[in-house]
Enzyme design. Structure first.
Site, short mmCIF file in Angstrom:
data_model
loop_
_atom_site.label_atom_id
_atom_site.label_comp_id
_atom_site.label_asym_id
_atom_site.label_seq_id
_atom_site.Cartn_x
_atom_site.Cartn_y
_atom_site.Cartn_z
N HIS A 1 -47.99 -15.29 28.22
CA HIS A 1 -48.25 -16.74 28.36
C HIS A 1 -49.58 -16.90 29.10
O HIS A 1 -50.30 -15.96 29.35
CB HIS A 1 -47.17 -17.36 29.23
CG HIS A 1 -45.78 -17.33 28.68
ND1 HIS A 1 -45.36 -18.17 27.70
CD2 HIS A 1 -44.70 -16.57 29.02
CE1 HIS A 1 -44.07 -17.93 27.46
NE2 HIS A 1 -43.66 -16.96 28.25
N CYS B 1 -43.41 -14.66 23.70
CA CYS B 1 -42.23 -14.50 24.53
C CYS B 1 -40.93 -14.88 23.83
O CYS B 1 -40.50 -14.16 22.94
CB CYS B 1 -42.42 -15.26 25.83
SG CYS B 1 -41.37 -14.60 27.14
N ARG C 1 -36.19 -10.52 36.88
CA ARG C 1 -36.99 -10.88 35.72
C ARG C 1 -38.30 -10.11 35.76
O ARG C 1 -38.72 -9.63 36.83
CB ARG C 1 -37.27 -12.39 35.69
CG ARG C 1 -36.04 -13.24 35.46
CD ARG C 1 -36.37 -14.71 35.44
NE ARG C 1 -37.17 -15.11 34.29
CZ ARG C 1 -36.67 -15.36 33.07
NH1 ARG C 1 -35.36 -15.22 32.87
NH2 ARG C 1 -37.44 -15.72 32.06
N1 GLN Z 1 -35.59 -16.61 27.48
C1 GLN Z 1 -36.31 -15.42 27.26
C2 GLN Z 1 -36.18 -14.43 28.41
O1 GLN Z 1 -35.88 -14.77 29.44
C3 GLN Z 1 -37.79 -15.74 27.02
C4 GLN Z 1 -38.44 -16.40 28.19
C5 GLN Z 1 -39.84 -16.94 27.87
O2 GLN Z 1 -40.16 -17.37 26.76
N2 GLN Z 1 -40.71 -16.97 28.86
O3 GLN Z 1 -36.44 -13.30 28.24
#
Ligand code: GLN
Length: 259
Positions: free
Chosen positions: A202, A103, A140
Site C-alpha cells: 500500500h 493486499c 500482523r
Molecule cells: N484482510 C487481509 C489481511 O489482513 C488484507 C488486509 C489489507 O488489505 N491490508 O491480511
C-alpha cells in the site's frame, strides 16, 4: 482507424477500478491518481470505470485493471461478485491485460483466503497461491517495505494478517530486503503472471514507484496499439525523492529479510 499508429494525442486507455468503495485502504486510490497523472503528462486519455458489487463490465474491453486492499469483512463482501467475474478476468489476464492487485485484492486473486476466524473466502485463481491467517492472536505484518524486483527497487507499506504461500512455479513479484512480505518466512513478496502484478504494498504503491506504473501503462499501450509503442520517459524527480525517503525509513525501522 486507418491502420496508421494513432499519435499519442489520440491514444486512450480504459482502466477498470474494481470495488473502489469497498476495497480501498492505506491510500490505494492513489494508484489511480498516479496512473492518470502519468497518462496526462504523455497526452494519453485515461478513462476510469469504477465497478461496484453487482455492476457488470466487459473485461475484454478493459486495458488496465486495479483492485485495492480491504479488511476481512470487506473481502467477504466482494468475494461472491468477484468469483462471478473471475473467469472473464482470468481470460483477459492470460491474454496479457495488465493488472495491479493490492493486499486484500491480491489475496483474492489467489485460490482462497482462510481468514482470521478460519472462514474460507474463495478467490479467482489468477495467481497460484493461497493465503492463511494464523488467527486473531498472531501479530500482523505491519511496516515499511523495500523489495528487489525485475523492475528494480520497490518501496511501500504493508499491513496484513494473512500469510501468503506461492505454489511451486508461481513467480513472486519481488524479494524482501526490508519487511515481512508474503509470509515473513520465505522472503517472497507478491506474485506475477504475465502483466498482472499482485503485491501487499500500500502507500499508495505507484506514486513512489514510477517504474511499476510505467510497466503497467507500457504493457496496456502495447496490447492495445501494437508492440512498437514506446512510453516517453518522464522527469521523476519528485517520485524518486519520495522513493528514497520511503526506503530510508524502512532501512531504519523495518526488519531485514533473513533470506
Ligand atoms: N484482510 C487481509 C489481511 O489482513 C488484507 C488486509 C489489507 O488489505 N491490508 O491480511
Amino acid at each position: 482507424m486507418d491502420g496508421r499508429m494513432p499519435s499519442s494525442e489520440d491514444r486512450t486507455l480504459r482502466l477498470v477500478h474494481l470495488y473502489p468503495d469497498v476495497m480501498n485502504i492505506y491510500g490505494d486510490r492513489g494508484n489511480v491518481i498516479a496512473l492518470r497523472y502519468r497518462c496526462e503528462q504523455r497526452h494519453i486519455a485515461l478513462e476510469v470505470e469504477e465497478v461496484a458489487i453487482g455492476d457488470s463490465f466487459d473485461a475484454g474491453a478493459c486495458d488496465l485493471l486495479l483492485i485495492g486492499g480491504g479488511q476481512d469483512r470487506e473481502q467477504r463482501r466482494i468475494a461472491d461478485d468477484l468469483v462471478e467475474k473471475g473467469p472473464a478476468l482470468k481470460a483477459a489476464i492470460a491474454d496479457g491485460m495488465p493488472a495491479l492487485a493490492v493486499c486484500g485484492g491480491f489475496q483474492l486473486f489467489g485460490h482462497r483466503y482462510v481468514d482470521h476466524e478460519g472462514g474460507v473466502i474463495p478467490g479467482i485463481g489468477v495467481f497460484d497461491l493461497e493465503t492463511r491467517h494464523p488467527g486473531p492472536r498472531a501479530d500482523r505484518c505491519i511496516g515499511d517495505v523495500v523489495l528487489q524486483t525485475d523492475l528494480g527497487e520497490v518501496v511501500g507499506f504493508e499491513n496484513h494478517g494473512g500469510r501468503t504461500y506461492l505454489s511451486a512455479g508461481q513467480e513472486p513479484f519481488g524479494h524482501v530486503v526490508r519487511g515481512f512480505g508474503n509470509n515473513a518466512e520465505d522472503g517472497t513478496e507478491g506474485a506475477r503472471v504475465r502483466n498482472a502484478i499482485g503485491t501487499y504494498l500500500h502507500g499508495s504503491l505507484l506514486p513512489k514507484n514510477p517504474a511499476v506504473a510505467d510497466e503497467l501503462l507500457g504493457a496496456a499501450l502495447r496490447r492495445r496499439y501494437g508492440d512498437e509503442v514506446e512510453l516517453e520517459p518522464l522527469d521523476d524527480v519528485l517520485e524518486t525523492a519520495a522513493h528514497r525517503a520511503a526506503a530510508k525509513v524502512a532501512e531504519t525501522r523495518s526488519r531485514a529479510s533473513t533470506n
